[in-house]
Design a protein around this motif. Structure first.
Motif, short mmCIF file in Angstrom:
data_model
loop_
_atom_site.label_atom_id
_atom_site.label_comp_id
_atom_site.label_asym_id
_atom_site.label_seq_id
_atom_site.Cartn_x
_atom_site.Cartn_y
_atom_site.Cartn_z
N SER A 102 0.82 -1.21 0.00
CA SER A 102 0.00 0.00 0.00
C SER A 102 0.86 1.26 0.00
CB SER A 102 -0.93 0.03 1.22
OG SER A 102 -1.95 -0.94 1.10
N GLU A 103 0.32 2.31 -0.60
CA GLU A 103 1.02 3.59 -0.65
C GLU A 103 0.87 4.33 0.69
OE1 GLU A 103 -0.65 5.68 -3.92
OE2 GLU A 103 0.35 4.46 -5.45
N GLY A 104 1.60 5.44 0.81
CA GLY A 104 1.51 6.27 2.01
C GLY A 104 2.71 6.11 2.91
N GLU A 105 2.81 7.00 3.88
CA GLU A 105 3.92 7.00 4.84
C GLU A 105 3.43 6.43 6.17
OE1 GLU A 105 6.99 7.72 4.15
OE2 GLU A 105 6.51 8.30 2.09
N PHE A 106 4.04 5.32 6.58
CA PHE A 106 3.63 4.67 7.82
C PHE A 106 3.79 5.60 9.02
CE2 PHE A 106 4.72 2.00 11.55
CZ PHE A 106 3.50 1.36 11.70
N GLU A 107 4.81 6.45 9.00
CA GLU A 107 5.08 7.31 10.14
C GLU A 107 3.97 8.35 10.36
OE1 GLU A 107 8.01 10.79 9.24
OE2 GLU A 107 8.73 9.02 8.13
N ASN A 108 3.13 8.55 9.34
CA ASN A 108 2.02 9.50 9.46
C ASN A 108 0.70 8.83 9.84
OD1 ASN A 108 3.68 11.68 8.72
ND2 ASN A 108 3.35 11.26 6.54
N THR A 109 0.76 7.54 10.11
CA THR A 109 -0.47 6.82 10.47
C THR A 109 -0.56 6.62 11.98
OG1 THR A 109 0.52 4.59 10.32
CG2 THR A 109 -0.34 5.57 8.29
N ASN A 110 -1.75 6.24 12.43
CA ASN A 110 -1.96 5.92 13.84
C ASN A 110 -3.13 4.93 13.95
OD1 ASN A 110 -4.34 7.55 13.59
ND2 ASN A 110 -3.11 9.37 14.07
N PHE A 111 -3.53 4.66 15.16
CA PHE A 111 -4.62 3.70 15.36
C PHE A 111 -5.92 4.20 14.73
CE2 PHE A 111 -8.15 1.92 17.84
CZ PHE A 111 -7.89 0.57 17.70
N THR A 112 -6.21 5.47 14.91
CA THR A 112 -7.44 6.03 14.34
C THR A 112 -7.44 5.91 12.82
OG1 THR A 112 -7.72 7.57 16.18
CG2 THR A 112 -8.83 8.12 14.11
N SER A 113 -6.29 6.13 12.20
CA SER A 113 -6.22 6.02 10.74
C SER A 113 -6.41 4.57 10.29
CB SER A 113 -4.90 6.58 10.21
OG SER A 113 -3.81 5.72 10.52
N ASN A 114 -5.96 3.62 11.12
CA ASN A 114 -6.20 2.21 10.80
C ASN A 114 -7.70 1.91 10.78
OD1 ASN A 114 -3.48 1.67 10.64
ND2 ASN A 114 -3.34 0.63 12.61
N VAL A 115 -8.41 2.46 11.77
CA VAL A 115 -9.85 2.26 11.81
C VAL A 115 -10.50 2.90 10.59
CG1 VAL A 115 -11.97 2.77 13.11
CG2 VAL A 115 -9.88 2.10 14.33
N GLN A 116 -10.00 4.07 10.19
CA GLN A 116 -10.53 4.74 9.00
C GLN A 116 -10.25 3.92 7.73
OE1 GLN A 116 -8.52 8.51 9.44
NE2 GLN A 116 -10.17 9.40 10.66
N ASP A 117 -9.07 3.29 7.68
CA ASP A 117 -8.76 2.42 6.54
C ASP A 117 -9.73 1.23 6.49
OD1 ASP A 117 -6.70 3.96 5.58
OD2 ASP A 117 -5.09 2.71 6.41
N LEU A 118 -10.09 0.72 7.65
CA LEU A 118 -11.05 -0.38 7.71
C LEU A 118 -12.40 0.07 7.16
CD1 LEU A 118 -10.37 -2.16 11.13
CD2 LEU A 118 -10.50 -3.26 8.89
N HIS A 119 -12.82 1.27 7.51
CA HIS A 119 -14.08 1.79 6.97
C HIS A 119 -13.99 1.98 5.46
CE1 HIS A 119 -16.62 2.32 10.47
NE2 HIS A 119 -15.58 2.77 11.16
N ALA A 120 -12.82 2.38 4.99
CA ALA A 120 -12.63 2.54 3.54
C ALA A 120 -12.71 1.18 2.85
CB ALA A 120 -11.28 3.20 3.25
N ALA A 121 -12.14 0.16 3.48
CA ALA A 121 -12.21 -1.19 2.92
C ALA A 121 -13.66 -1.69 2.89
CB ALA A 121 -11.34 -2.15 3.73
N CYS A 122 -14.38 -1.41 3.97
CA CYS A 122 -15.79 -1.79 4.05
C CYS A 122 -16.59 -1.11 2.93
CB CYS A 122 -16.36 -1.41 5.41
SG CYS A 122 -18.10 -1.82 5.65
N ALA A 123 -16.31 0.17 2.69
CA ALA A 123 -17.00 0.91 1.63
C ALA A 123 -16.69 0.32 0.26
CB ALA A 123 -16.61 2.38 1.68
N ALA A 124 -15.43 -0.10 0.06
CA ALA A 124 -15.05 -0.71 -1.22
C ALA A 124 -15.82 -2.01 -1.45
CB ALA A 124 -13.54 -0.97 -1.24
#
Length: 401
Positions: free
Chosen positions: A71-93
């Motif tokens: 996956s693209e993006g910078e890991f250092e700019n992520t956090n737990f909340t962003s992981n949850v948001q990625d899950l919601h994005a996956a759900c939407a897909a």
């Protein structure tokens, strides 16, 4: 197991890489898998669980969080909340594909993430956690020595599992503020907690805290001496089997009507371990494993192919005898059939070196039967349809799907 590579947009607009493992037969439900901290969608546990669920009709989407894996993006700019948001994005897909997930599976920190995300996903009926922390901030103990530098400099490079990662201050701050108690209280889905008592990364007390904070229906299953990453194939297989069996109670896995021209359905065999011989055998709602003994390179976790042939002969023999005795009203209390298979040199074959398959069948009948009745039932055993199939030549037609 057919696998479709796909991408979707993550929380920050980056392209996230995913695999959608699809059932070979009817699609009955969809699961969404969240991998562990700094892991990827392709770890052993994720692959095995996806394969097992796909074999029972459940499609599984597993993806790499932002900045990890492919996956693209910078890991250092992520956090737990962003992981949850990625899950919601996956759900939407998945929803856009008409495959809204009814099952969430999360491994380690991914387990905490699915607990946090589930209450806001109406389609989810069941949630599974594997080695998940009750306090997501627990993950910072993996790089505790670097926290002063992270706080002072805003970011630091740490070594996790032999690989370098840059951890940002936003991750440390965010994960320390997360509490799962409220999410567990309003989960609105059945919960299965899988955890190993000897997990040295996330202690077993985390499983207890998660279980106690959740409402029923909830279940806990120990993974015995598995490691945190569930790296051993046998442990991953066990976890997959438990998830598959447990989820049937909460997911609508009733198969669609069978085609009229296939009255007994299709028997589908799918490779479960490309490094060995283990196979998933699926027929409608029924599942079994096929394998080879360890001395032949297998793991001895299921019947051999010839074992299944022998089982078919034995089962058909017993059923045929029971059906005849029931129709006659004879006092047959029980039937058991022993089958031994071997290859022997053909006595009448044109080729002296030719071998034929030989099945020795020993039948035990219990009940107050006369000698004549026993003799007749022995004759009836030869009327078994599988017996007749094995005795006459068969034709196997093969096409490439």
């Amino acid at each position: 197991m057919p696998t479709e590579k796909l991408t979707f947009t993550g929380h920050a607009g980056d392209t996230l890489a995913a695999r959608l493992d699809l059932p070979g037969g009817p699609h009955l439900a969809t699961a969404l898998f969240a991998h562990c901290f700094t892991c990827s969608k392709d770890i052993t546990a994720a692959r095995r669980i996806a394969a097992r669920l796909a074999a029972m009709g459940v499609a599984v989407l597993r993806f790499d969080f932002t900045g990890l894996g492919h996956s693209e993006g910078e890991f250092e700019n992520t956090n737990f909340t962003s992981n949850v948001q990625d899950l919601h994005a996956a759900c939407a897909a998945l929803e856009q594909k008409g495959m809204a997930p009814s099952l969430l599976i999360g491994h380690s920190l991914g387990g905490a993430a699915v607990i946090k995300a589930a209450p806001d996903m109406p389609s989810v009926k069941a949630v599974v956690t594997i080695g998940a922390p009750f306090d997501p901030g627990h993950v910072t103990h993996n790089f505790a020595d670097a926290i002063p530098e992270i706080v002072d400099q805003g970011v630091a490079e740490v070594n996790l599992g032999g690989r370098p990662f840059r951890i940002g201050k936003s991750f440390v701050d965010d994960v320390s503020e997360v509490a799962l108690s409220s999410s567990l209280a309003k989960l609105g889905a059945a919960l299965l907690v899988l955890h190993a008592p000897r997990d040295a990364t996330v202690g077993i007390e985390n499983a207890s805290d998660i279980f106690l904070a959740a409402k029923h229906p909830k279940s806990f299953v120990t993974l015995d001496d598995a490691d945190h990453l569930v790296t051993r194939p046998a442990d991953a297989e066990y976890a997959a089997d438990v998830i598959a069996a447990w989820s049937k109670r909460y997911l609508d896995l009733a198969p669609p009507a069978k085609p009229a021209d296939v009255p007994e359905g299709i028997m589908r065999v799918t490779e479960a371990d490309p490094n060995g011989f283990l196979q998933d055998v699926q027929s409608g709602p029924h599942h079994a494993l096929a394998d080879e003994p360890a001395k032949y390179g297998g793991t001895n976790k299921g019947l051999t192919p010839y074992g299944f042939v022998s089982a078919g002969l034995g089962a058909c023999t017993s059923m045929t005898i029971r059906m005849y005795a029931r129709r006659k009203g004879w006092p047959l209390d029980g039937v058991s059939v022993d089958i031994a298979h071997a290859k022997e040199h053909a006595q009448d074959a044109a080729d002296p070196g030719a071998k034929v398959d030989h099945f020795d069948r020993t039948i035990r009948l219990t009940g107050d039967l006369s000698d004549e009745q026993r003799a007749r039932l022995l004759e009836i055993a030869d009327k078994c349809p599988v017996h007749k199939t094995l005795e006459r030549s068969s034709t196997v037609r093969t096409v490439l799907a």
